[in-house]
Design a protein around this motif. Structure first.
Motif, short mmCIF file in Angstrom:
data_model
loop_
_atom_site.label_atom_id
_atom_site.label_comp_id
_atom_site.label_asym_id
_atom_site.label_seq_id
_atom_site.Cartn_x
_atom_site.Cartn_y
_atom_site.Cartn_z
N GLN A 77 0.84 -1.20 0.00
CA GLN A 77 0.00 0.00 0.00
C GLN A 77 0.88 1.25 0.00
O GLN A 77 1.97 1.26 0.56
CB GLN A 77 -0.89 0.03 1.24
N SER A 78 0.36 2.31 -0.60
CA SER A 78 1.07 3.59 -0.55
C SER A 78 0.06 4.72 -0.56
O SER A 78 -0.94 4.68 -1.28
CB SER A 78 2.04 3.73 -1.72
N GLY A 79 0.31 5.74 0.26
CA GLY A 79 -0.58 6.88 0.34
C GLY A 79 -0.63 7.43 1.75
O GLY A 79 -0.28 6.74 2.71
N VAL A 80 -1.07 8.67 1.87
CA VAL A 80 -1.02 9.35 3.16
C VAL A 80 -2.13 8.92 4.11
O VAL A 80 -2.01 9.09 5.32
CB VAL A 80 -1.07 10.89 2.98
N ASP A 81 -3.24 8.42 3.59
CA ASP A 81 -4.31 7.93 4.43
C ASP A 81 -5.00 6.77 3.72
O ASP A 81 -4.61 6.38 2.61
CB ASP A 81 -5.31 9.04 4.81
N LEU A 82 -6.02 6.21 4.36
CA LEU A 82 -6.69 5.04 3.79
C LEU A 82 -7.27 5.34 2.42
O LEU A 82 -7.17 4.52 1.50
CB LEU A 82 -7.79 4.56 4.74
N GLY A 83 -7.88 6.51 2.25
CA GLY A 83 -8.46 6.85 0.96
C GLY A 83 -7.43 6.88 -0.15
O GLY A 83 -7.64 6.33 -1.23
N ILE A 152 -11.66 10.89 -0.94
CA ILE A 152 -11.20 12.10 -0.25
C ILE A 152 -12.29 12.64 0.67
O ILE A 152 -13.48 12.31 0.52
CB ILE A 152 -10.76 13.21 -1.25
N ASN A 153 -11.87 13.48 1.62
CA ASN A 153 -12.79 14.16 2.53
C ASN A 153 -13.69 13.19 3.29
O ASN A 153 -14.90 13.42 3.45
CB ASN A 153 -13.66 15.17 1.76
N LYS A 154 -13.09 12.10 3.77
CA LYS A 154 -13.81 11.13 4.59
C LYS A 154 -13.19 11.07 5.98
O LYS A 154 -11.98 11.20 6.14
CB LYS A 154 -13.74 9.73 3.96
N HIS A 155 -14.03 10.83 6.97
CA HIS A 155 -13.55 10.62 8.34
C HIS A 155 -13.35 9.11 8.52
O HIS A 155 -14.20 8.42 9.10
CB HIS A 155 -14.54 11.19 9.35
#
Length: 205
Positions: A77-83, A152-155
């Protein structure tokens, strides 16, 4: 031609780093045992599916583990958050030619092969398929192309994720499959088939 791909998001099973909310009630060692059992269940459910299967590890790729190298492709996996991590995984597989991609986690003892098969079938006539979770999130997402607003824009990790996602998909054809219980807390665990089976066997988690 490549058609169906299943993305399985997992965490590398390490003491103190998995099922941390559950561990607050039952301790790190038991939480790790629950998670390794969840991984084994997910492997058994998915290994005979006829689609191509990709395991995306959160920290490092592990060879010669329970995810048989001849059945599962392995990526990180790669990315700053789960989304961002989910979007990147979908993009990778669509870029190499897959037509329908589904992502699941490894938090459900109630998941069956039928749930995944049904989701692929529903994608024939829908833009998106969701598998709602009882806690207000979702355990399955199926797409035929990347829809950036979904990621994006998810909690993430809260009870608002499913509602927020459905709001972003108002202009798309969306189908849902059965609502299931994913396991993040002890209350989730108590409602699971796994817990009920363990209680019947020995009265312990």
């Amino acid at each position: 031609m490549k058609t169906n791909a299943l993305i399985i998001f997992t965490r590398n099973p390490q003491l103190g780093k998995v099922k941390t909310r559950l561990a607050k009630t039952i301790g790190d060692e038991k939480a790790l045992k629950v998670y390794t059992d969840l991984l084994a269940h997910t492997m058994n459910v998915t290994k005979r599916l006829t689609c191509d299967k990709f395991v995306f590890y959160d920290e490092r790729i592990v060879n010669n583990d329970g995810w048989a190298d001849n059945l599962f492709f392995k990526r990180k996996q790669s990315g700053v958050d789960l989304g961002a991590r989910m979007q990147h995984a979908f993009e990778q597989l669509f870029e190499v030619g897959y037509q329908k991609c589904i992502i699941i986690g490894s938090d459900l003892f109630d998941l069956t092969a039928h749930h995944v098969q049904e989701a692929f079938q529903k994608l024939d006539n829908a833009d998106v398929v969701l598998g709602p979770a009882e806690d207000g999130g979702y355990y399955l997402l199926g797409l035929k192309k990347v829809i950036p607003s979904v990621f994006i824009n998810k909690h993430w990790g809260t009870s608002s994720v499913l509602t927020e996602t459905q709001r972003d998909l108002e202009n798309h054809q969306v189908e849902c499959i059965e609502t299931l219980n994913d396991i993040d807390t002890f209350e989730d665990l108590e409602k699971s088939k796994y817990y009920q089976k363990r209680q019947q066997l020995n009265g312990k988690v």
